[in-house]
Structures are given as C-alpha cells and as structure tokens.
Write a protein that holds these residues in place. Structure first.
Motif, mmCIF file in Angstrom:
data_model
loop_
_atom_site.group_PDB
_atom_site.id
_atom_site.type_symbol
_atom_site.label_atom_id
_atom_site.label_comp_id
_atom_site.label_asym_id
_atom_site.label_seq_id
_atom_site.Cartn_x
_atom_site.Cartn_y
_atom_site.Cartn_z
ATOM 1 N N LYS A 169 2.524 -3.126 -11.216
ATOM 2 C CA LYS A 169 1.775 -3.257 -9.964
ATOM 3 C C LYS A 169 0.944 -4.535 -9.974
ATOM 4 O O LYS A 169 0.644 -5.087 -8.929
ATOM 5 C CB LYS A 169 0.874 -2.040 -9.764
ATOM 6 N N GLN A 170 0.505 -4.990 -11.154
ATOM 7 C CA GLN A 170 -0.281 -6.212 -11.210
ATOM 8 C C GLN A 170 0.586 -7.430 -10.922
ATOM 9 O O GLN A 170 0.080 -8.481 -10.575
ATOM 10 C CB GLN A 170 -0.935 -6.359 -12.588
ATOM 11 N N THR A 171 1.881 -7.303 -11.122
ATOM 12 C CA THR A 171 2.780 -8.428 -10.881
ATOM 13 C C THR A 171 3.180 -8.512 -9.419
ATOM 14 O O THR A 171 3.204 -9.575 -8.831
ATOM 15 C CB THR A 171 4.049 -8.286 -11.742
ATOM 16 N N ILE A 172 3.496 -7.367 -8.852
ATOM 17 C CA ILE A 172 3.981 -7.338 -7.470
ATOM 18 C C ILE A 172 2.902 -6.780 -6.563
ATOM 19 O O ILE A 172 2.316 -5.734 -6.831
ATOM 20 C CB ILE A 172 5.264 -6.476 -7.377
ATOM 21 N N LYS A 173 2.640 -7.468 -5.455
ATOM 22 C CA LYS A 173 1.668 -6.996 -4.477
ATOM 23 C C LYS A 173 2.411 -6.215 -3.392
ATOM 24 O O LYS A 173 3.427 -6.663 -2.878
ATOM 25 C CB LYS A 173 0.913 -8.166 -3.857
ATOM 26 N N THR A 174 1.899 -5.037 -3.075
ATOM 27 C CA THR A 174 2.533 -4.237 -2.030
ATOM 28 C C THR A 174 1.536 -3.936 -0.920
ATOM 29 O O THR A 174 0.317 -4.057 -1.105
ATOM 30 C CB THR A 174 3.063 -2.904 -2.602
ATOM 31 N N GLN A 175 2.075 -3.541 0.214
ATOM 32 C CA GLN A 175 1.248 -3.186 1.366
ATOM 33 C C GLN A 175 1.791 -1.889 1.950
ATOM 34 O O GLN A 175 2.997 -1.706 2.081
ATOM 35 C CB GLN A 175 1.319 -4.302 2.410
ATOM 36 N N LYS A 176 0.893 -0.969 2.319
ATOM 37 C CA LYS A 176 1.318 0.297 2.919
ATOM 38 C C LYS A 176 1.684 0.070 4.381
ATOM 39 O O LYS A 176 0.924 -0.541 5.135
ATOM 40 C CB LYS A 176 0.215 1.342 2.792
ATOM 41 N N CYS A 177 2.858 0.575 4.760
ATOM 42 C CA CYS A 177 3.333 0.459 6.132
ATOM 43 C C CYS A 177 3.698 1.850 6.652
ATOM 44 O O CYS A 177 3.702 2.828 5.902
ATOM 45 C CB CYS A 177 4.552 -0.457 6.202
ATOM 46 N N TYR A 178 3.971 1.924 7.937
ATOM 47 C CA TYR A 178 4.371 3.207 8.517
ATOM 48 C C TYR A 178 5.569 3.000 9.426
ATOM 49 O O TYR A 178 5.815 1.926 9.944
ATOM 50 C CB TYR A 178 3.218 3.832 9.317
ATOM 51 N N ASN A 207 4.215 2.447 21.246
ATOM 52 C CA ASN A 207 4.431 1.399 20.234
ATOM 53 C C ASN A 207 5.173 1.997 19.045
ATOM 54 O O ASN A 207 4.599 2.170 17.955
ATOM 55 C CB ASN A 207 3.091 0.817 19.765
ATOM 56 N N PRO A 208 6.440 2.327 19.219
ATOM 57 C CA PRO A 208 7.155 3.067 18.160
ATOM 58 C C PRO A 208 7.642 2.215 16.996
ATOM 59 O O PRO A 208 8.181 2.744 16.029
ATOM 60 C CB PRO A 208 8.356 3.652 18.924
ATOM 61 N N GLU A 209 7.475 0.878 17.080
ATOM 62 C CA GLU A 209 7.970 0.031 15.988
ATOM 63 C C GLU A 209 7.083 0.181 14.748
ATOM 64 O O GLU A 209 5.905 0.533 14.837
ATOM 65 C CB GLU A 209 8.039 -1.432 16.427
ATOM 66 N N SER A 210 7.659 -0.127 13.590
ATOM 67 C CA SER A 210 6.923 -0.025 12.318
ATOM 68 C C SER A 210 5.790 -1.044 12.284
ATOM 69 O O SER A 210 5.814 -2.061 12.981
ATOM 70 C CB SER A 210 7.871 -0.264 11.142
ATOM 71 N N GLY A 211 4.798 -0.757 11.419
ATOM 72 C CA GLY A 211 3.672 -1.685 11.304
ATOM 73 C C GLY A 211 2.907 -1.457 10.023
ATOM 74 O O GLY A 211 3.256 -0.596 9.199
ATOM 75 N N ALA A 212 1.834 -2.232 9.839
ATOM 76 C CA ALA A 212 0.981 -2.110 8.657
ATOM 77 C C ALA A 212 0.009 -0.947 8.856
ATOM 78 O O ALA A 212 -0.615 -0.820 9.917
ATOM 79 C CB ALA A 212 0.214 -3.402 8.423
ATOM 80 N N LEU A 213 -0.113 -0.091 7.848
ATOM 81 C CA LEU A 213 -0.978 1.082 7.946
ATOM 82 C C LEU A 213 -2.428 0.689 8.216
ATOM 83 O O LEU A 213 -3.145 1.388 8.943
ATOM 84 C CB LEU A 213 -0.869 1.902 6.658
ATOM 85 N N SER A 230 1.523 14.464 7.820
ATOM 86 C CA SER A 230 1.914 15.776 7.278
ATOM 87 C C SER A 230 2.935 16.479 8.174
ATOM 88 O O SER A 230 3.748 17.274 7.689
ATOM 89 C CB SER A 230 0.679 16.657 7.094
ATOM 90 N N SER A 231 2.915 16.143 9.454
ATOM 91 C CA SER A 231 3.866 16.770 10.379
ATOM 92 C C SER A 231 5.234 16.098 10.342
ATOM 93 O O SER A 231 6.198 16.593 10.935
ATOM 94 C CB SER A 231 3.315 16.726 11.809
ATOM 95 N N GLY A 232 5.319 14.932 9.686
ATOM 96 C CA GLY A 232 6.590 14.215 9.593
ATOM 97 C C GLY A 232 6.807 13.222 10.725
ATOM 98 O O GLY A 232 7.833 12.531 10.759
ATOM 99 N N ALA A 233 5.845 13.138 11.660
ATOM 100 C CA ALA A 233 5.983 12.187 12.781
ATOM 101 C C ALA A 233 5.718 10.758 12.313
ATOM 102 O O ALA A 233 6.126 9.795 12.962
ATOM 103 C CB ALA A 233 5.022 12.555 13.903
ATOM 104 N N LEU A 234 5.036 10.652 11.185
ATOM 105 C CA LEU A 234 4.696 9.327 10.643
ATOM 106 C C LEU A 234 5.093 9.292 9.174
ATOM 107 O O LEU A 234 4.700 10.181 8.403
ATOM 108 C CB LEU A 234 3.177 9.094 10.785
ATOM 109 N N GLU A 235 5.877 8.317 8.796
ATOM 110 C CA GLU A 235 6.259 8.165 7.389
ATOM 111 C C GLU A 235 5.546 6.932 6.834
ATOM 112 O O GLU A 235 5.623 5.836 7.399
ATOM 113 C CB GLU A 235 7.768 7.964 7.260
ATOM 114 N N VAL A 236 4.802 7.122 5.744
ATOM 115 C CA VAL A 236 4.066 6.012 5.109
ATOM 116 C C VAL A 236 4.831 5.578 3.858
ATOM 117 O O VAL A 236 5.261 6.412 3.050
ATOM 118 C CB VAL A 236 2.630 6.438 4.742
ATOM 119 N N PHE A 237 5.023 4.273 3.714
ATOM 120 C CA PHE A 237 5.768 3.746 2.564
ATOM 121 C C PHE A 237 5.184 2.391 2.177
ATOM 122 O O PHE A 237 4.400 1.799 2.923
ATOM 123 C CB PHE A 237 7.261 3.606 2.907
ATOM 124 N N GLU A 238 5.547 1.921 0.990
ATOM 125 C CA GLU A 238 5.045 0.632 0.503
ATOM 126 C C GLU A 238 6.127 -0.426 0.594
ATOM 127 O O GLU A 238 7.294 -0.164 0.294
ATOM 128 C CB GLU A 238 4.555 0.754 -0.950
#
Length: 795
Positions: A169-178, A207-213, A230-238
C-alpha cells in the motif's frame, strides 16, 4: 524442475555473477526474466532481494539447490534491453551488476535492510577457484554467511525501512470510488421522513456515472452513504491513482511554433535518420536559437512513426517552464522524471512508462533508463553539463548510456548545446558525430546581447557595495526605471565565504572537512557545504579569543542584502539551494518572476539555464572568477559555458539585452571569448591547450580515489594501488599521483587520487577489476575506493 539464474542484492566481486535457485512448481508458469524475487542466501538463509536474469530447465547435475522464497512481481520490472544494458555498462562503469540493475528502477522497488553488515572474511586463491570458476554454476549454499550479508562500504551505514514489493500500500496510491446499480436504487422504498436518503437517491439517479467517494462524502453523511452501500445500490471499490497527475492538469495545450529555415533543415535532417541512425547528431545552437522547438518537432515526427522518445535535461534546468512546453504539446503522453518528485510520484511515472501510457519521457540523468520500448529519438539538451555524470556509485554518464540505447533501437541521438563539451565538439570535427548548427536566434527581432567586461580593480575604493561596481548599479537603476527585469548571478550561496580573525589569521573551518565554514545570516549559523556540519557564529576568535573576527568573501545572501539597501523600492527574489529546499519553491520563485511579480532575480548557476523571460533586458555576473581558478583542467571550459549560458538570458524578445560581467581577470581567454560569444574560437584555443597537456579529448582518463579515516593508511593504500596499475597496464599509459585531492579531507576521511591517462589500453578493464577485488581483502576492507571512468569533477 525449472532453474533461475539470480543476481542477489550484494555488491561484491564474489556475487557479481548469477546464483542458481530452484523455481517452486507453483511459480513455474509465472516467473519471467526481469522479475524481482526474495531468495535465502548464505548458511543462515537470510532473505535477500534478487533479479532473475535467466531461466533454464534442470540439467540433472545440480544438487541441494535452494528454492526461491517469494516472487515479488506480477510482470518483469526489467526488460531484456535493460539486462543487456547492465552487461554492456559493466565493462565501462566499474560498479557491480546489482548496482547497475538497481539504478534502473525507482527507489520504491529496491529493498533496503535494517541489519548491520558483518565484515567480509578474506578468501584464499584456492577458495576462489573452488567457488567462482567460469565453468561451474554459482550456488547460494556455497558461500559462507559472512559473505552473504556483506555489502559495499558505501551503503553499509544506511538506516533502512522495510522491503517494498509491488503490492504494498505504501508503494501504490489508491482512491475509493463508487458505482451505481440503478436497478437496485430504483427499487428501494425510502420513507418520506428520510429526507437526506431521498435527496441522495434522486441525485444518484440523475448522476448514475461512477465517481470518487470523497465527492459524495462532501454532500452526504457517512450514515446516508452506508445505507445505499449496504442495500447494494452503491458499490464502493478502490482504484489506483497517479500521484503526479497534478503536474499535467494545470497545463493547457499550445500549438507548435513555425520554424525558421535553419530549424526546418535541422529537423528534416534528423528525422530522416530515425530507424537507421548510424551516429549521433551534435546540434550547436546559439542561446535563443530555438533548440527546444526543434526537439518538439522531432518528437512530433517520432510519435507519428509510432515510436517513443527520451529527452534529458540537466536537473538544474528541469524548471516547470521547460517541462510545461512538452506537456502543452503532448499532454499525458509525457512522463516527467526528476529529483523534485516524491518517491511515490517517481514510481507512478515509472509505471505509466512501463504500461506504455507514456510515449515521451522528460527527465534528468536517470531518466535515460526509462523502460520505453521502440525508441525513435533520444535528445540530450545542454549536453555539456557535468550533472549528466553520476558522482556516486554507479558512476555512469547519461551520454554513454544513451549511445548504447540509441544503437539498440536504431534511434537518433541528438546532443544539443550552445556550448558543447570539448570532447563532443572534437568528435564532430572527426566525423564521429554528425554536426549541425543554428547560428541565429529564433525570434528575428531578438539579437545576441551586448556584453561588457567590468574590471573590479578599476573600482577599488569607489564601490558602494562590495558585490557591485558603479556601472552595474547604474544599469540596474536604469532597468528599474524602465520597468524591465534584471537577472543577477553569483555562483556562491550563503552570506560570506569564510570568517577570519584579523589578529591571528585563524579561519573557522569544518572539523570534518578541509574547508572553511560558510556564514549564513538567515539561520545565524556557520555551515559546511560538504558534510552539512553546522555551528553558531563565533563572537570571538576560537583560536586567540580576539573580538577582531570579520566576514570575508561573499554569497547570494549578502548580495541580496546589499541590493535591498541600495534599491529599497525593488522587488528582489533570491534563488539558491537555501531558498529552494521546500518542494515547489523553485517553481514558485520562477512563476513570481515570470508573472512580473519581481524586478530582480538573484541566484546561483541554477538561474543560468533554460529560462526564457521576454522582459529581462539586463544580466549581471557578479563575479566571473568563482569557477575560473579551480584545480581542474575543465575550469576554463566551465567558466566559458556558464558565462555564455547566463548571458543568453538577456534580450530574448523584442527589447535589446545587455550583459555586464564583473571580474578580476578580464584578459583571461575564457572571459574574453565569452564576451564575444565565440564558441568556435574558444574550442580551437582550448584544444591547443589540451593537446599540450595531454588531456581529453586527446587522452581518455580514469580517476581512482582512495579514502580512509587515517591519512597514513590512505597514502599507503594509494601507493599499493599505484603498484598494481604499473604492473597491470602497458608503458604507454600515463599515471599521475598519488596526490591529495584539492579538498583533501571530507566527512572525516582523507582522499588520495590517481589519474590514469591512456589512448588505447587492452588490460584496463581486467586491471581495474582486480583492484576492485583487492579492496575486498580483509586488510583493505576499511579503504573506500572509487573508480571513475572519464571523471567530470577533479575536486
């Protein structure tokens, strides 16, 4: 069983060949040449990083092989060209293979170790024959553990962190998106009283397109977002993000400029050789002749041919003004590589190149190792700069590496400069390089500035300030009145050069180095510019306790104070190592000056190169002699180059420029010829001197420096090395030394040097490798040896 040949991370003569390891079956289909691995090494099986340099099937004659412990990469970090490059460089750069391989990678991919290293035991000739014969594979289990953990003296004192691998994780920087699942979102039954949930549901549907959390978190609370997640309407990923994108987002596009006849001819000549170039091009162009625009047009043609390009610029010239020109033309196809980037930013740019997303690499010396494929052009701007030679291990010259890479890809290699190195110009005269010239400024209204020499001796007793003669002050006042800008260079930082007692003559020096301490008024301290030693300013003489202690010499800080007193209305910026330590400070100063936020830019040689400000009409060199009398055969060349470069900052647009050079040596040929901006005359004069003295380009040189905490030991070992050189080399070779280096002690070590001068020498490589081997014997282990092929700095 598959076997791997691995170079382990220990820079020693004994480990300069690959060791054989067993590849565990789970990795047989994954492992590739060029990957990093962890392997057990020595009798203690200590884990070390290594590079896979070969793979083969088990031939049945090897027993008790150790297995690789871990595979660190999903794909090779070094390609076949880079592995070949390390083999080629090993013959010219007297560093071990592992040092060369590590130099090709960003620091985050190189392991560091947190243990102290044990001393290396001596090996008898019989042991060497047993372990290190050419026809027997080297096995990791063969070596004693003490050898396994020994590393070179130069790196043994490094304090270190953990081992980084590509999945850290220290090598690669990630960002949470949805991402939004509209089907689930629209089926949700949300109570009317849950107003925020209703509001967010409507917003997501619009605004259904993906974006930064983080953008969602600015609008809605964590609880509201968690409901949709929690309802599954929004998926959060890195997702992986680049830390260097900010450098590109701020730069707008710009069109290509129209070339003049000379520039067009140069571009056409160079482009015609792409893909089958036989030898490099030396492009000699006066300051302001538009060399950068020529480079941009060449790269445009390279990209059209589906190829890639590397542009090297001296670190000192890697200003945003320079890099932004490439980004403005080629956008995110550009990767930037220089020391101003954090380790993470460098790693992100390296990955961008590795993935094929970057087609143009712009960077300082180490960018020559960029893992580009299908290179069409390599361009080295300001090719004369000594900073292209690395002064620490491995001591490679970027130009030599560029020659090897250009030959591999049949790419054009362009060496550009207003003042080429004497060696490059000599190669052009012997048709080793193609020779091209740009003799006029790109802007037809911009003229070469008028240069005036001011002899300090004529103004003794008349000076209002020690750094400035009356004519220079009058010229500055004139420019301030006209609302024009001034650039002033003094190649020495700090307030004054040294502090001396008037009664006993004592000069306050560094306890670790044979050099006087420099006074810095801003930090109220005395600093050593070699080892970093710092102490308070003495109120009385440390030797005789007299209060008659005074400051002598000068620096940018003192010149700044004098200017501020004489021109209190002027807005002055100071640019040197001390004012540009913070990240972004370099850019901030230049942006302020470029936007008209200051009248005078005062600095060291970092202001001499690559800057293009149309409102600068006056350049002043406060002391042209600072580099003239150094004990280095290139001192005249460096002085001429620096004066010519800084003079070229004046009059680059429609307003005429003027240059004042203050000196105590106005008759010196380097200063006279810098005044007339006559490079060809300087080249011819300097060549006659080099011929008489037997220096490059008439001879090749190798510098050997032996360092030790005891001067007696340093002298003794230097003479032992001298004996080996006499025994191993032919009588045609000239040997100078051993002599103390001009600065004979730094970092509490005494330095003695030997200079080898030769034209042709068949036994050079084997003799120097034997001396490298000699340093690893027990009685020599405390001696630090550096071998520098074609040294650029004799200090």
């Amino acid at each position: 069983m598959k076997l791997a040949k691995i170079i382990v991370d220990i820079p020693l003569m004994q480990t300069d060949k690959p060791f054989t390891y067993e590849v565990p079956s789970k990795w047989e289909n994954l492992i590739q040449v060029g990957m990093r691995v962890h392997v057990p090494f020595g009798r203690s099986n200590r884990l070390l990083q290594g590079f896979v340099v070969g793979l083969s099937d088990d031939l049945g004659n090897l027993e008790n092989l150790k297995p690789i412990s871990d595979l660190l990469d999903f794909e090779p970090v070094l390609n076949s060209e880079q592995l070949l490059l390390a083999d080629q460089m090993r013959h010219r750069v007297f560093s071990y293979k592992i040092s060369l391989l590590k130099a090709m990678l960003p620091s985050l991919l190189n392991s560091k170790y947190d243990k102290e290293f044990k001393p290396l035991p001596s090996l008898s000739d019989e042991e060497r024959q047993t372990y290190f014969t050419k026809d027997k594979p080297l096995l990791a289990s063969d070596l004693d553990d003490e050898i396994a953990v020994k590393m070179a003296e130069l790196v043994a004192k490094q304090k270190v962190e953990q081992i980084y691998v590509a999945k850290d994780k220290q090598t690669i920087k990630t960002q949470k998106c949805y991402r939004v699942n509209l089907e689930i979102l629209e089926s949700l039954e949300i109570a009317k009283r849950a107003k925020k949930r209703l509001e967010m549901s409507l917003w997501l549907q619009a605004n259904p397109e993906s974006g930064a959390l983080k953008d969602l978190q600015h609008q809605y609370s964590r609880d509201v977002i968690a409901y949709f997640e929690s309802s599954g309407a929004l998926e959060v990923f890195e997702v992986e993000v680049s830390r260097s994108d900010a450098y590109f987002d701020e730069v707008g596009e710009s069109p290509f400029l129209e070339l003049n006849d000379q520039q067009e001819e140069v571009v056409a000549t160079i482009v015609s050789e792409i893909g089958h170039a036989q030898k490099p091009f030396l492009l000699e162009g006066v300051t302001g002749s538009g060399k950068t625009e020529v480079y941009l047009h060449i790269i445009e043609q390279v990209l059209k041919k589906g190829k890639t390009a590397i542009v090297l610029v001296p670190e000192i010239s890697l200003t945003p003004q320079m890099t932004n020109r490439f980004i403005a033309r080629f956008g995110k196809q550009v990767a930037i590589m220089h020391s101003g980037l954090s380790d993470g930013e460098k790693f992100d740019e390296w990955k961008k190149i590795k993935r094929g997303e970057a087609k143009v690499v712009v960077g300082a010396r180490s960018a020559i190792f960029a893992p580009l494929e299908n290179i069409g052009a390599i361009i080295i701007d300001e090719e004369h700069e000594a900073s292209y030679k690395q002064e620490s291990n491995p001591r490679y010259h970027a130009r030599d590496v560029a020659l090897l890479r250009a030959d591999y890809h049949r790419a054009v290699l362009v060496l550009g400069s207003a003042t080429p190195s004497i060696e490059s110009r000599a190669r052009a005269s012997r048709d080793v390089y193609y020779f091209l010239q740009l003799t006029k400024r790109a802007n037809p209204n911009a003229k070469i500035p008028q240069v005036t020499l001011l002899d300090f001796r004529d103004y003794l007793g008349q000076q209002e300030a020690s750094n400035f003669t009356p004519p220079l002050l009058d010229a500055i006042a004139n420019r301030l009145e006209k609302k024009e800008q001034v650039v002033l260079m003094l190649n020495r930082r700090g307030f004054s050069s040294f502090v001396m007692c008037r009664d006993c003559g004592f000069v306050d020096g560094c306890p670790n180095c044979d050099i006087s301490l420099t006074l810095h008024m801003d930090t109220r301290s005395m600093n050593c510019h070699y080892c970093g030693f710092q102490k308070d300013i003495p109120r009385t003489c440390p030797n005789c306790q007299s209060p008659s202690i005074r400051y002598y010499g000068t620096g940018t800080q003192k010149a700044f104070d004098e200017l501020s007193d004489i021109f209190p209305q002027a807005r002055i910026l100071r640019m040197d190592v001390d004012t540009t330590r913070k990240k972004g400070a370099h850019q901030k100063i230049l942006d302020t000056f470029g936007n008209g936020g200051a009248d005078i830019l005062l600095g060291t040689q970092m202001i001499a190169k690559g800057l293009d400000f149309p409102n600068v009409t006056l350049v002043g060199v406060l002391n042209a002699d600072t580099s003239l009398n150094l004990p280095d055969f290139r001192s005249s060349e460096r002085t001429f180059q620096l004066l010519t470069q800084v003079a070229g900052r004046a009059g680059r647009a429609d307003k005429p420029g003027q240059v004042y050079i203050q000196t105590y040596n106005p008759e010196h040929y380097a200063i006279q010829l810098a005044k007339s901006q006559d490079y060809e005359a300087f080249y011819n004069y300097e060549m006659s001197i080099r011929r008489q003295l037997g220096y490059p380009p008439y001879y090749f040189t190798v510098g050997l420096t032996l360092s030790h905490s005891s001067e007696e030991v340093a002298i003794k070992k230097a003479y032992e090395v001298m004996g080996q050189l006499r025994q191993g080399l032919s009588e045609q070779v000239k040997l100078l030394g051993p002599t103390p280096k001009p600065i004979a002690r730094t970092h509490n070590l005494y330095h003695y040097q030997i200079l080898v001068k030769y034209r042709f020498e068949d036994h050079l490589e084997e003799t120097l490798n034997a001396i490298l081997d000699w340093t690893q014997e027990t009685e020599n282990k405390a001696v630090r040896l550096t071998i520098d092929h074609e040294p650029q700095n004799m200090m």
